[in-house]
Scaffold this motif. Structure first.
Motif, short mmCIF file in Angstrom:
data_model
loop_
_atom_site.label_atom_id
_atom_site.label_comp_id
_atom_site.label_asym_id
_atom_site.label_seq_id
_atom_site.Cartn_x
_atom_site.Cartn_y
_atom_site.Cartn_z
N GLY A 188 57.55 15.91 35.80
CA GLY A 188 58.58 16.13 36.71
C GLY A 188 59.30 17.58 36.13
O GLY A 188 60.49 17.79 36.19
N LEU A 189 58.44 18.50 35.54
CA LEU A 189 58.94 19.83 35.18
C LEU A 189 58.69 20.86 36.05
O LEU A 189 58.00 20.71 37.07
CB LEU A 189 57.87 20.13 33.72
N ASP A 190 59.26 21.79 35.90
CA ASP A 190 59.30 23.16 36.75
C ASP A 190 57.89 23.60 36.48
O ASP A 190 57.51 23.98 35.07
CB ASP A 190 60.35 24.16 36.46
N VAL A 191 56.87 24.17 37.54
CA VAL A 191 55.72 24.77 37.43
C VAL A 191 56.04 26.19 37.49
O VAL A 191 56.58 26.73 38.49
CB VAL A 191 54.93 24.45 38.21
N HIS A 192 56.04 27.05 36.30
CA HIS A 192 56.33 28.46 36.39
C HIS A 192 54.96 29.32 36.93
O HIS A 192 54.10 29.02 36.13
CB HIS A 192 56.78 29.03 35.03
#
Length: 226
Positions: A72-76
């Motif tokens: 559930g992390l942001d993908v940069h």
């Protein structure tokens, strides 16, 4: 303090099956590629990650989403992680390239460090770009565990650097399997890279591998001697 990077190649995409120079072509992951991604997601399920980066192309974003499935992390998105720009060779079949661009094919096979794509990138530019990009990411995330999703040629260039070699040793670096994982640790204030492992595909069954069932891509010294 140790910074850890998991460097991941994208899943099998249309160009890998059609045997074309994908480059910046925004190819989608294949049906087999989606099966690879399911396995990749399970591999990373219990792996601690602090941050995820991806090339902007669809096949890498789909792969990054699989790595991220349980986190559930942001993908940069980072443009510097993109594949080599093949210029006039983009989308061309590998069997057609030696007929139309024999000089490029000769360099690609035997002197990849000298390769240049008409109206595209020089290999030396890829080496500098991917090295600068990954090292910047590492310095921005000191002490963290990072997943970076990129492409075959770009990863090959970075591994050459991580081995401590200049680009003239590029031909000594083997190609990575689709969804293969490399683990690199960075020690000290200068963040010197240490390769823990590379081209790890333990999450894939033999039938789900792509390159293992092909031979057209074998142009490295390592692969020629197998």
């Amino acid at each position: 303090m140790i910074t850890k990077v998991y460097l991941v190649r994208h899943a099998e995409a249309a160009g890998n099956v059609a045997k074309t120079f994908q480059g910046h072509n925004d190819c989608e992951v294949t049906e087999k590629g989606h099966k690879q991604l399911a396995c990749l997601a399970e591999r990373f399920k219990d792996v601690h990650l602090d941050i995820i980066y991806s090339s902007p192309l669809l096949r890498t974003r789909q792969t990054a989403a699989a790595v991220n499935k349980y986190h559930g992390l942001d993908v940069h998105i980072n443009q510097g992680l993109i594949e080599i720009n093949g210029g006039d060779l983009e989308g061309m079949g590998w069997e057609d390239i030696p007929l139309k661009y024999p000089e490029q094919q000769e360099m690609w096979d035997n002197a990849p460090h000298e390769y240049w794509a008409p109206n595209g990138e020089k290999m030396s530019e890829v080496y500098e770009r991917i090295t600068s990009t990954v090292n910047h990411i590492v310095h921005e995330n000191t002490g963290k565990t990072i997943a970076i999703v990129s492409h075959g040629c770009a990863i090959r260039n970075y591994l050459c650097y991580a081995h401590g070699w200049g680009i003239e040793r590029l031909r000594d670096v083997m190609w990575e399997e689709n969804t293969s994982v490399c683990c690199i640790e960075y020690h000290g204030a200068d963040c010197t890279p240490v390769i823990v492992y590379q081209n790890d595909t333990t999450h894939l069954s033999p039938e789900l591998c792509t390159l293992a069932h092909q031979s057209w891509w074998k142009t490295t010294i390592t692969e020629e001697t197998k």
